[in-house]
Every structure is written in structure tokens, then in C-alpha cells.
Scaffold this active site. Sequence first.
Site, PDB file in Angstrom:
ATOM      1  N   LYS A 119       7.733  -2.175   2.629  1.00 47.04           N
ATOM      2  CA  LYS A 119       6.931  -2.192   3.852  1.00 47.04           C
ATOM      3  C   LYS A 119       7.504  -3.146   4.890  1.00 47.04           C
ATOM      4  O   LYS A 119       7.386  -2.887   6.090  1.00 47.04           O
ATOM      5  CB  LYS A 119       5.468  -2.535   3.532  1.00 47.04           C
ATOM      6  N   LYS A 201       7.883  10.902  -2.521  1.00 42.82           N
ATOM      7  CA  LYS A 201       6.463  11.191  -2.681  1.00 42.82           C
ATOM      8  C   LYS A 201       5.849  11.690  -1.371  1.00 42.82           C
ATOM      9  O   LYS A 201       6.194  11.180  -0.301  1.00 42.82           O
ATOM     10  CB  LYS A 201       5.778   9.875  -3.099  1.00 42.82           C
ATOM     11  N   LYS A 204       0.877  10.232   3.223  1.00 37.58           N
ATOM     12  CA  LYS A 204      -0.044  10.613   4.290  1.00 37.58           C
ATOM     13  C   LYS A 204       0.401  10.087   5.643  1.00 37.58           C
ATOM     14  O   LYS A 204      -0.145  10.470   6.669  1.00 37.58           O
ATOM     15  CB  LYS A 204      -1.471  10.174   3.961  1.00 37.58           C
TER      16      LYS A 204
END
Length: 334
Positions: A119, A201, A204
Site C-alpha cells: 500500500k 486477485k 474492488k
Amino acid sequence: MVESIVSDKKTIFSGMQPSGQISLGNYLGALKSWVNLQDEYNCIFCSVNLHSLTVRQNPELLRQNTKQLIALYIAAGLDPNKNLMFLQSDVYQHTQLSWILNCYTYFGELNRMTQFKEKSAKYEENINAGLFTYPVLMASDILLYKTNLVPVGEDQKQHLELARDIAIRFNKIYGETFIVPEPYIGKVGARIMGLLDPTKKMSKSDNNGNTIFLTDEPNIILNKVKRAVTDSDNQIRFDTINKPGISNLLSIYSSITQKTILESEEELKNKGYGDLKKIVAEVIIEEILPIQEKFKELCKNEDYINEILKQNAIKAQEIADKNLNEVYKKIGIK
Ligand code: TRP
């Protein structure tokens, strides 16, 4: 719920961030399997909205997504009378315990967290302290309820491991206080990959056809599946290394139909890719259409959602307060 809390059922805690919309990956990887846990365990499913603040959010959208996440939990089949479902921010004990556990977590431990590294690379302009201490808040979520089991995906295993280390460390100093949580190993949800990049993956935060959202209209779903990346050898078999796209479509199919990968392969092996995509799109639509309808109904009834959140938060606070006070006493705050 109160009766089941005094029962000897084990406690399960899990949470999702209300940042963005829920994807098919979130649903098949977590939500769908949670539905099967609700009778056997004391389940706590939280909307972890404070975690979402580690990345900049639009306040209006965050407010909306937070409520909608709970509506989706219910629409997907989680019974608000059987499970504790509430907003993390409504139970202040989470952040209070988090401060305390910060003092029992080492800088080096947090610095090793893969997600923090990822991140910080992704949000280079906003590497805030919350992003760094994110796993401590997560440990607090879990430990606050003396959770036995946590169903988490691969990407959260390291955080759960840290929660265990913190619990063990605390217990060593002050005597048995926290239950050391275990990962829930059972029929875990499938790991669904992106449609355009099936080596990563489904996330969203992608919004380019890579991700199917639970609220996507049927024709959008059909189009996204049609555009999914495949390969050129025209064979339907499960092989994530050489055929990640086809394998992902098979995973989606088997996860929804609850058939094994082998059964799915057997059933679909003589189809062409075009037909496979149509079939997969159909099962997705069939699965999520009833959820969407229920979701739309629930969204019309905001008072109902608010009432559930309020009632469940009161119940959660009761447990959280008792356990936090125990911690306060052990460490000399009370
Ligand atoms: N970090 C988790 C995720 O992004 C969400 C989360 C927060 C969580 N607190 C939790 C999951 C406690 C399980 C238990 O997926």
C-alpha cells in the site's frame, strides 16, 4: 444473540471494508461462505469503516458504502438476528484497545507487513501512520471479542499471525486475557482473480472490466465475462499457471454451483470458450440477481438498517466493554 453468547459456540469475527463496492471476489471469497457459519458459531461481521480511512475516501461515498455493506450482508443471507453486524466506528472500544495494543506491538513487526509495503507503494503520496498501524486495529477487532476463529483470505494471514503474536505477548505479561485466534479452516471461499488480469486477485478498487461488482446489471456482467482474458488453445481445464483465465472462470463456476473443480471441468470440457463464458455469466447472474433485489428493497428502508446497526452495536458494546475493562485492570488503567 445474548443466549448464544453464553452458549459454548465458538466466536468467529470477520470484517470487510466499506471502501468501494463489493465485488464478486469479495462475495465468493468471503460473504457466501459466512452464510454457512451463522448457525454453528457466534458470528460477528463488522463493517470496518475506520480501516477504510487509511486511504483517502470521499465522505459522502464512505457514508453510503458503509450502510450499503450491511444491507449487502443481509441481502446475501446473513441474518441480523443471528449474527452481530455493526459498524466498527459505533463500538468505540475498538480504537481504545487499538491504542493499548499499539504499545505492545513493535515497529519492526509492522514494518515487515507485506500489505503495508504494497500500500505504501500504491499510495506513495499518503503513507500515513494509520496505514502503518492498520494491523493493530485489526488485531483489536479480533481480540476484543475473544474471538476463536477468523476466516481470512491469503492476503490477511500475516495480519492474523500478528494478532496472535500480540495476544500471546500480552497474555505472557499479564496472564491469560486474550484468546489466541486461529485462522478458520473449513470450506473457505474461492480466490477469484481479475477478469482482465487473472494473475492478480479481483480487486474492488479496479473498475475497468477487471472486476464484477455485486450490484452490476446483468448485461454489464455478461459483457465483462465476455471480455475476460483467456488463451488460445481452446481447452477447458484447470491450470492456474498456464491457463489463469480459464481456471478463474472455472473457479467462479464451481464456487457458485458448489461443484468441485473436477466436476466443473468434466461438465464443461467439450464447450468452446464462448459458450463457457455464457454459462459462467448466467450462473453469476442467477446467483446475484436475488441478492440485488433484496439489496434494493433494503436500501429503500434505511430506518430498518439503522435500527439493526443500533441494536447490534449495543450488544457488541456490552461484550467489548467487559473485555476492555479486563484489559484496563490488568495494565493498571483501572
Ligand atoms: N483487513 C481486512 C481486509 O481488508 C478487514 C478486517 C479488518 C478484518 N478487521 C478485521 C478481517 C478483523 C478479519 C478480522 O480484508
